[in-house]
Design a protein around this motif. Structure first.
Motif, PDB file in Angstrom:
ATOM      1  N   GLY A  73      20.764  28.139  24.372  1.00 53.92           N
ATOM      2  CA  GLY A  73      20.605  26.694  24.344  1.00 53.92           C
ATOM      3  C   GLY A  73      19.581  26.166  25.330  1.00 53.92           C
ATOM      4  N   ASP A  74      19.137  26.986  26.295  1.00 57.42           N
ATOM      5  CA  ASP A  74      18.096  26.546  27.224  1.00 57.42           C
ATOM      6  C   ASP A  74      16.803  26.243  26.475  1.00 57.42           C
ATOM      7  OD1 ASP A  74      19.697  26.820  29.447  1.00 57.42           O
ATOM      8  OD2 ASP A  74      18.773  28.679  30.153  1.00 57.42           O
ATOM      9  N   VAL A  75      16.133  25.168  26.885  1.00 63.52           N
ATOM     10  CA  VAL A  75      14.772  24.897  26.425  1.00 63.52           C
ATOM     11  C   VAL A  75      13.830  25.483  27.472  1.00 63.52           C
ATOM     12  CG1 VAL A  75      13.070  23.132  25.871  1.00 63.52           C
ATOM     13  CG2 VAL A  75      15.449  22.831  25.159  1.00 63.52           C
ATOM     14  N   VAL A  76      12.951  26.389  27.053  1.00 69.19           N
ATOM     15  CA  VAL A  76      12.131  27.136  28.006  1.00 69.19           C
ATOM     16  C   VAL A  76      10.668  27.130  27.581  1.00 69.19           C
ATOM     17  CG1 VAL A  76      14.059  28.642  28.631  1.00 69.19           C
ATOM     18  CG2 VAL A  76      12.486  29.342  26.822  1.00 69.19           C
ATOM     19  N   THR A  77       9.801  27.293  28.568  1.00 66.24           N
ATOM     20  CA  THR A  77       8.392  27.554  28.294  1.00 66.24           C
ATOM     21  C   THR A  77       8.146  29.048  28.489  1.00 66.24           C
ATOM     22  OG1 THR A  77       7.757  27.049  30.582  1.00 66.24           O
ATOM     23  CG2 THR A  77       7.637  25.255  28.980  1.00 66.24           C
ATOM     24  N   PHE A  78       7.206  29.582  27.713  1.00 70.35           N
ATOM     25  CA  PHE A  78       6.915  31.013  27.779  1.00 70.35           C
ATOM     26  C   PHE A  78       5.538  31.274  27.187  1.00 70.35           C
ATOM     27  CE2 PHE A  78       9.048  30.057  23.825  1.00 70.35           C
ATOM     28  CZ  PHE A  78       8.354  30.762  22.861  1.00 70.35           C
ATOM     29  N   SER A  79       5.016  32.446  27.453  1.00 75.05           N
ATOM     30  CA  SER A  79       3.755  32.887  26.862  1.00 75.05           C
ATOM     31  C   SER A  79       4.061  33.630  25.570  1.00 75.05           C
ATOM     32  CB  SER A  79       2.999  33.804  27.823  1.00 75.05           C
ATOM     33  OG  SER A  79       2.690  33.127  29.024  1.00 75.05           O
ATOM     34  N   SER A  80       3.388  33.243  24.493  1.00 71.55           N
ATOM     35  CA  SER A  80       3.640  33.881  23.207  1.00 71.55           C
ATOM     36  C   SER A  80       3.317  35.366  23.266  1.00 71.55           C
ATOM     37  CB  SER A  80       2.794  33.216  22.116  1.00 71.55           C
ATOM     38  OG  SER A  80       2.828  33.979  20.926  1.00 71.55           O
ATOM     39  N   PRO A  81       4.234  36.232  22.812  1.00 68.62           N
ATOM     40  CA  PRO A  81       3.923  37.666  22.764  1.00 68.62           C
ATOM     41  C   PRO A  81       2.845  37.981  21.732  1.00 68.62           C
ATOM     42  CG  PRO A  81       6.027  37.225  21.703  1.00 68.62           C
ATOM     43  CD  PRO A  81       5.601  35.941  22.347  1.00 68.62           C
ATOM     44  N   ARG A 190      11.632  38.927  28.583  1.00 72.89           N
ATOM     45  CA  ARG A 190      11.927  38.107  29.759  1.00 72.89           C
ATOM     46  C   ARG A 190      10.693  37.926  30.642  1.00 72.89           C
ATOM     47  NH1 ARG A 190      16.909  37.514  33.361  1.00 72.89           N
ATOM     48  NH2 ARG A 190      16.053  36.675  35.293  1.00 72.89           N
ATOM     49  N   ALA A 191       9.860  38.948  30.739  1.00 72.08           N
ATOM     50  CA  ALA A 191       8.682  38.868  31.603  1.00 72.08           C
ATOM     51  C   ALA A 191       7.743  37.738  31.205  1.00 72.08           C
ATOM     52  CB  ALA A 191       7.924  40.198  31.586  1.00 72.08           C
ATOM     53  N   LEU A 192       7.819  37.290  29.939  1.00 73.10           N
ATOM     54  CA  LEU A 192       6.926  36.228  29.466  1.00 73.10           C
ATOM     55  C   LEU A 192       7.526  34.840  29.617  1.00 73.10           C
ATOM     56  CD1 LEU A 192       5.367  37.824  26.248  1.00 73.10           C
ATOM     57  CD2 LEU A 192       4.502  37.822  28.594  1.00 73.10           C
ATOM     58  N   LEU A 193       8.801  34.757  30.054  1.00 74.49           N
ATOM     59  CA  LEU A 193       9.396  33.446  30.301  1.00 74.49           C
ATOM     60  C   LEU A 193       8.746  32.816  31.524  1.00 74.49           C
ATOM     61  CD1 LEU A 193      13.222  34.106  29.792  1.00 74.49           C
ATOM     62  CD2 LEU A 193      11.524  33.386  28.103  1.00 74.49           C
ATOM     63  N   ILE A 194       8.415  31.527  31.423  1.00 70.76           N
ATOM     64  CA  ILE A 194       7.796  30.813  32.537  1.00 70.76           C
ATOM     65  C   ILE A 194       8.833  30.020  33.311  1.00 70.76           C
ATOM     66  CG2 ILE A 194       6.130  29.017  33.161  1.00 70.76           C
ATOM     67  CD1 ILE A 194       4.496  29.906  30.685  1.00 70.76           C
ATOM     68  N   GLY A 195       9.665  29.252  32.612  1.00 73.69           N
ATOM     69  CA  GLY A 195      10.683  28.483  33.307  1.00 73.69           C
ATOM     70  C   GLY A 195      11.512  27.656  32.351  1.00 73.69           C
ATOM     71  N   ARG A 196      12.524  26.988  32.906  1.00 69.38           N
ATOM     72  CA  ARG A 196      13.409  26.137  32.118  1.00 69.38           C
ATOM     73  C   ARG A 196      12.932  24.695  32.189  1.00 69.38           C
ATOM     74  NH1 ARG A 196      18.201  26.909  34.630  1.00 69.38           N
ATOM     75  NH2 ARG A 196      18.887  28.556  33.237  1.00 69.38           N
ATOM     76  N   ALA A 197      12.831  24.042  31.031  1.00 67.48           N
ATOM     77  CA  ALA A 197      12.443  22.631  30.971  1.00 67.48           C
ATOM     78  C   ALA A 197      13.663  21.774  31.240  1.00 67.48           C
ATOM     79  CB  ALA A 197      11.836  22.307  29.610  1.00 67.48           C
ATOM     80  N   HIS A 198      13.568  20.873  32.226  1.00 67.96           N
ATOM     81  CA  HIS A 198      14.725  20.093  32.658  1.00 67.96           C
ATOM     82  C   HIS A 198      14.681  18.637  32.202  1.00 67.96           C
ATOM     83  CE1 HIS A 198      17.244  22.556  35.338  1.00 67.96           C
ATOM     84  NE2 HIS A 198      16.138  23.249  35.570  1.00 67.96           N
ATOM     85  N   HIS A 199      13.587  17.955  32.510  1.00 62.66           N
ATOM     86  CA  HIS A 199      13.499  16.522  32.265  1.00 62.66           C
ATOM     87  C   HIS A 199      12.140  16.162  31.660  1.00 62.66           C
ATOM     88  CE1 HIS A 199      16.942  16.396  35.009  1.00 62.66           C
ATOM     89  NE2 HIS A 199      17.157  15.148  34.609  1.00 62.66           N
ATOM     90  N   ILE A 200      12.114  15.012  31.038  1.00 64.27           N
ATOM     91  CA  ILE A 200      10.848  14.418  30.601  1.00 64.27           C
ATOM     92  C   ILE A 200      10.371  13.518  31.737  1.00 64.27           C
ATOM     93  CG2 ILE A 200       9.765  12.874  28.930  1.00 64.27           C
ATOM     94  CD1 ILE A 200      11.938  13.859  26.916  1.00 64.27           C
TER      95      ILE A 200
END
Length: 222
Positions: A73-81, A190-200
């Motif tokens: 359910g986390d909204v995350v930013t990441f680098s596309s594999p 997991r190595a391509l995950l950047i972080g969790r998006a929290h707020h707008i």
């Protein structure tokens, strides 16, 4: 040059600290597409906690410490594999999960998602072109979110079943028929995950009149 460096050392130190914070601690990302509608809209600028999962060497994917575990359910930013493009999606599958889609219905470990609060909507695709949409609350495997379905779009509505390898995650956009996600790019390591998006942080209507959307400012991402 030495004199210039001396005269501007305060500003240069600020830039160095700013760059470190943005590449290692926290970041903000403008959203250019509608793949996460209705949760996140084009023109939203989201705050991303880069320390939610791993402490990494700045400008690399090298983790020096695990700080937290990604949750379903986390909204995350990441680098596309696939090509390295930075994306923002929602985690629907964790390592070891079996993920499947049948005619747009999500299954996780054999559990079929339940869809409630279904309401009609309209999705603007560009210019004056719009298509009918359906929004609903999706409940599966202990998490819920609002998703959007575009019945007339030719999206990939069947997938899997796929068992996720260790340290890999299955991502879906909330705008299910207008999202390039793990159905197309595969699971995300997991190595391509950047972080969790929290707020707008702030928002502007970039597909319309470019006016601020004050009601979205500082709102939490659910």
């Amino acid at each position: 040059m030495k004199q210039w460096l001396k005269d501007n050392r305060g500003f240069l130190l600020f830039l160095l600290c700013f760059g470190f914070v943005r590449t290692a601690v926290a970041d903000w990302n403008p959203i250019p597409t509608g793949s996460m509608r209705p949760t996140i809209l084009e023109g939203d600028v989201v705050f991303v906690n880069r320390l939610a999962f791993d402490a990494k060497i700045p400008l690399t994917d090298v983790s020096i410490a695990r700080l937290g575990e990604p949750r379903r359910g986390d909204v995350v930013t990441f680098s596309s594999p696939k090509d390295g493009t930075r994306l923002i999606k929602r985690i629907v599958g964790l390592p070891g999960d079996v993920v499947q889609m049948r005619d747009e219905v999500l299954f996780v470990n054999g559990e079929q998602a339940e869809y409630t609060d279904m309401t009609p909507a309209s999705e603007v695709l560009g210019g004056d072109v719009s298509v009918p949409a359906i929004r609903a609350t999706e409940h599966v495997a202990g998490s819920s979110r609002t998703v959007q379905i575009l019945p007339r779009m030719g999206a990939r509505r069947d997938f899997g079943p796929l068992k996720l390898p260790a340290d890999q995650f299955f991502m879906l956009g909330d705008n299910r028929d207008n999202s390039e996600d793990s159905r197309f790019i595969g699971p995300v390591p997991r190595a391509l995950l950047i972080g969790r998006a929290h707020h707008i942080l702030l928002s502007a209507d970039i597909t319309g009149n470019w006016l601020p959307r004050w009601g979205r400012t500082a709102s939490a991402i659910q």
